[in-house]
Design a protein around this motif. Structure first.
Motif, PDB file in Angstrom:
ATOM      1  N   ILE A 281       0.856  -1.195   0.000  1.00 38.37           N
ATOM      2  CA  ILE A 281       0.000   0.000   0.000  1.00 38.37           C
ATOM      3  C   ILE A 281       0.888   1.240   0.000  1.00 38.37           C
ATOM      4  O   ILE A 281       1.732   1.412   0.878  1.00 38.37           O
ATOM      5  N   SER A 282       0.702   2.089  -0.977  1.00 43.75           N
ATOM      6  CA  SER A 282       1.562   3.275  -1.070  1.00 43.75           C
ATOM      7  C   SER A 282       0.763   4.575  -1.024  1.00 43.75           C
ATOM      8  O   SER A 282       1.329   5.651  -1.187  1.00 43.75           O
ATOM      9  N   SER A 283      -0.532   4.490  -0.810  1.00 46.62           N
ATOM     10  CA  SER A 283      -1.324   5.718  -0.725  1.00 46.62           C
ATOM     11  C   SER A 283      -1.159   6.351   0.651  1.00 46.62           C
ATOM     12  O   SER A 283      -0.761   5.694   1.610  1.00 46.62           O
ATOM     13  N   GLY A 284      -1.454   7.623   0.732  1.00 47.89           N
ATOM     14  CA  GLY A 284      -1.344   8.337   1.996  1.00 47.89           C
ATOM     15  C   GLY A 284       0.043   8.904   2.212  1.00 47.89           C
ATOM     16  O   GLY A 284       0.983   8.603   1.480  1.00 47.89           O
ATOM     17  N   ASN A 285       0.145   9.746   3.204  1.00 46.77           N
ATOM     18  CA  ASN A 285       1.406  10.397   3.553  1.00 46.77           C
ATOM     19  C   ASN A 285       1.557  10.438   5.068  1.00 46.77           C
ATOM     20  O   ASN A 285       0.565  10.477   5.785  1.00 46.77           O
ATOM     21  N   PRO A 286       2.803  10.479   5.548  1.00 52.98           N
ATOM     22  CA  PRO A 286       2.999  10.643   6.990  1.00 52.98           C
ATOM     23  C   PRO A 286       2.389  11.971   7.446  1.00 52.98           C
ATOM     24  O   PRO A 286       2.352  12.941   6.683  1.00 52.98           O
ATOM     25  N   ALA A 287       1.929  12.003   8.680  1.00 55.14           N
ATOM     26  CA  ALA A 287       1.349  13.230   9.235  1.00 55.14           C
ATOM     27  C   ALA A 287       2.382  14.340   9.198  1.00 55.14           C
ATOM     28  O   ALA A 287       3.468  14.203   9.750  1.00 55.14           O
ATOM     29  N   GLN A 288       2.051  15.433   8.539  1.00 49.85           N
ATOM     30  CA  GLN A 288       2.987  16.542   8.419  1.00 49.85           C
ATOM     31  C   GLN A 288       2.936  17.483   9.627  1.00 49.85           C
ATOM     32  O   GLN A 288       3.855  18.257   9.850  1.00 49.85           O
ATOM     33  N   TYR A 289       1.860  17.422  10.398  1.00 49.55           N
ATOM     34  CA  TYR A 289       1.716  18.306  11.552  1.00 49.55           C
ATOM     35  C   TYR A 289       2.470  17.804  12.782  1.00 49.55           C
ATOM     36  O   TYR A 289       2.526  18.477  13.803  1.00 49.55           O
ATOM     37  N   ILE A 290       3.036  16.603  12.697  1.00 51.03           N
ATOM     38  CA  ILE A 290       3.871  16.067  13.777  1.00 51.03           C
ATOM     39  C   ILE A 290       5.285  15.934  13.220  1.00 51.03           C
ATOM     40  O   ILE A 290       5.545  15.073  12.382  1.00 51.03           O
ATOM     41  N   PRO A 291       6.207  16.811  13.629  1.00 47.91           N
ATOM     42  CA  PRO A 291       7.555  16.832  13.043  1.00 47.91           C
ATOM     43  C   PRO A 291       8.257  15.476  13.041  1.00 47.91           C
ATOM     44  O   PRO A 291       8.904  15.116  12.070  1.00 47.91           O
ATOM     45  N   GLN A 292       8.128  14.714  14.129  1.00 44.75           N
ATOM     46  CA  GLN A 292       8.801  13.421  14.210  1.00 44.75           C
ATOM     47  C   GLN A 292       8.291  12.468  13.128  1.00 44.75           C
ATOM     48  O   GLN A 292       9.040  11.635  12.630  1.00 44.75           O
ATOM     49  N   LEU A 293       7.022  12.555  12.781  1.00 43.05           N
ATOM     50  CA  LEU A 293       6.457  11.694  11.744  1.00 43.05           C
ATOM     51  C   LEU A 293       6.741  12.243  10.354  1.00 43.05           C
ATOM     52  O   LEU A 293       6.948  11.474   9.415  1.00 43.05           O
ATOM     53  N   ALA A 294       6.739  13.557  10.212  1.00 38.67           N
ATOM     54  CA  ALA A 294       6.980  14.179   8.911  1.00 38.67           C
ATOM     55  C   ALA A 294       8.374  13.842   8.381  1.00 38.67           C
ATOM     56  O   ALA A 294       8.577  13.768   7.170  1.00 38.67           O
ATOM     57  N   ARG A 295       9.328  13.612   9.278  1.00 38.45           N
ATOM     58  CA  ARG A 295      10.713  13.328   8.878  1.00 38.45           C
ATOM     59  C   ARG A 295      10.938  11.877   8.468  1.00 38.45           C
ATOM     60  O   ARG A 295      11.998  11.534   7.957  1.00 38.45           O
ATOM     61  N   VAL A 296       9.983  11.005   8.705  1.00 41.40           N
ATOM     62  CA  VAL A 296      10.171   9.566   8.468  1.00 41.40           C
ATOM     63  C   VAL A 296       9.774   9.199   7.040  1.00 41.40           C
ATOM     64  O   VAL A 296       8.758   9.656   6.526  1.00 41.40           O
ATOM     65  N   SER A 297      10.586   8.361   6.425  1.00 46.28           N
ATOM     66  CA  SER A 297      10.284   7.879   5.085  1.00 46.28           C
ATOM     67  C   SER A 297       9.031   7.011   5.118  1.00 46.28           C
ATOM     68  O   SER A 297       8.921   6.099   5.940  1.00 46.28           O
ATOM     69  N   PRO A 298       8.089   7.247   4.199  1.00 48.00           N
ATOM     70  CA  PRO A 298       6.890   6.405   4.146  1.00 48.00           C
ATOM     71  C   PRO A 298       7.195   4.981   3.669  1.00 48.00           C
ATOM     72  O   PRO A 298       6.336   4.110   3.719  1.00 48.00           O
ATOM     73  N   GLU A 299       8.421   4.736   3.236  1.00 43.01           N
ATOM     74  CA  GLU A 299       8.824   3.402   2.786  1.00 43.01           C
ATOM     75  C   GLU A 299       9.142   2.465   3.957  1.00 43.01           C
ATOM     76  O   GLU A 299       9.209   1.258   3.784  1.00 43.01           O
ATOM     77  N   ILE A 300       9.363   3.036   5.140  1.00 38.98           N
ATOM     78  CA  ILE A 300       9.694   2.219   6.304  1.00 38.98           C
ATOM     79  C   ILE A 300       8.425   1.525   6.792  1.00 38.98           C
ATOM     80  O   ILE A 300       7.392   2.158   6.982  1.00 38.98           O
ATOM     81  N   TRP A 301       8.519   0.225   6.986  1.00 37.71           N
ATOM     82  CA  TRP A 301       7.348  -0.562   7.369  1.00 37.71           C
ATOM     83  C   TRP A 301       7.804  -1.788   8.153  1.00 37.71           C
ATOM     84  O   TRP A 301       8.728  -2.487   7.751  1.00 37.71           O
ATOM     85  N   ALA A 302       7.167  -2.025   9.270  1.00 35.41           N
ATOM     86  CA  ALA A 302       7.517  -3.182  10.089  1.00 35.41           C
ATOM     87  C   ALA A 302       6.317  -3.645  10.900  1.00 35.41           C
ATOM     88  O   ALA A 302       5.410  -2.864  11.179  1.00 35.41           O
ATOM     89  N   VAL A 303       6.351  -4.900  11.261  1.00 40.95           N
ATOM     90  CA  VAL A 303       5.372  -5.479  12.172  1.00 40.95           C
ATOM     91  C   VAL A 303       6.131  -6.390  13.128  1.00 40.95           C
ATOM     92  O   VAL A 303       6.993  -7.160  12.702  1.00 40.95           O
TER      93      VAL A 303
END
Length: 157
Positions: A53-75
């Motif tokens: 799933i590649s739709s959506g974007n990290p939350a931009q209003y939270i700096p810590q999340l805005a800096r993270v690559s959306p390609e990172i994924w783990a469970v």
């Protein structure tokens, strides 16, 4: 380098002693999830499907999340008896954000019991409260802030 192919019984006992309970449970098939292999295979299939799933974007209003690559994924999963499995980028550090509310609530209920915790915070869905003197639930900011001092009541900043 040199690797031994065997160890002495005494050395094995010393190494296994801290994990004796889980080893015994595994050998007697008395684990929380008896067929952990099948369970984790199903989870891995969900992980792989969601990874595409590649739709959506990290939350931009939270700096810590805005800096993270959306390609990172783990469970990752860890059962209460210590069975563990992980896939993807699970070794990378991450920010837990509001997940802290779940962990704080779980710690408070474990330490104090549900009845005590819910004398300080409600358990109603957001936007609805039977008792307006309590925050609605422990997973919205006012409720989460009400739970924190229950864990360490004598802690002073």
């Amino acid at each position: 380098g040199f690797m031994r192919n065997s160890i002495q019984v005494e050395e094995f006992e010393e190494l296994a002693r801290p994990s004796a309970s889980i080893i015994n449970q595994a050998l007697t098939k008395d684990l929380i999830i008896p067929d952990f292999y099948s369970f984790t295979n199903a989870l891995k299939q969900i992980y792989l499907k969601c990874k595409t799933i590649s739709s959506g974007n990290p939350a931009q209003y939270i700096p810590q999340l805005a800096r993270v690559s959306p390609e990172i994924w783990a469970v990752s999963i860890c059962t209460v008896d210590g069975q563990r499995a992980s896939w993807g980028d699970h070794t990378l550090p991450f920010t837990i954000q509001s997940l802290r509310d779940v962990l704080t609530y779980a710690a408070a209920v474990t330490e104090l019991g549900e009845a005590t915790v819910h004398r300080h915070v409600g358990k109603e869905p957001k936007g609805f409260s039977l008792d307006d003197s309590l925050p609605y639930n422990p997973f919205i900011p006012p409720g989460a802030l009400s739970v924190v001092p229950l864990i360490k009541p004598d802690f002073n900043l």
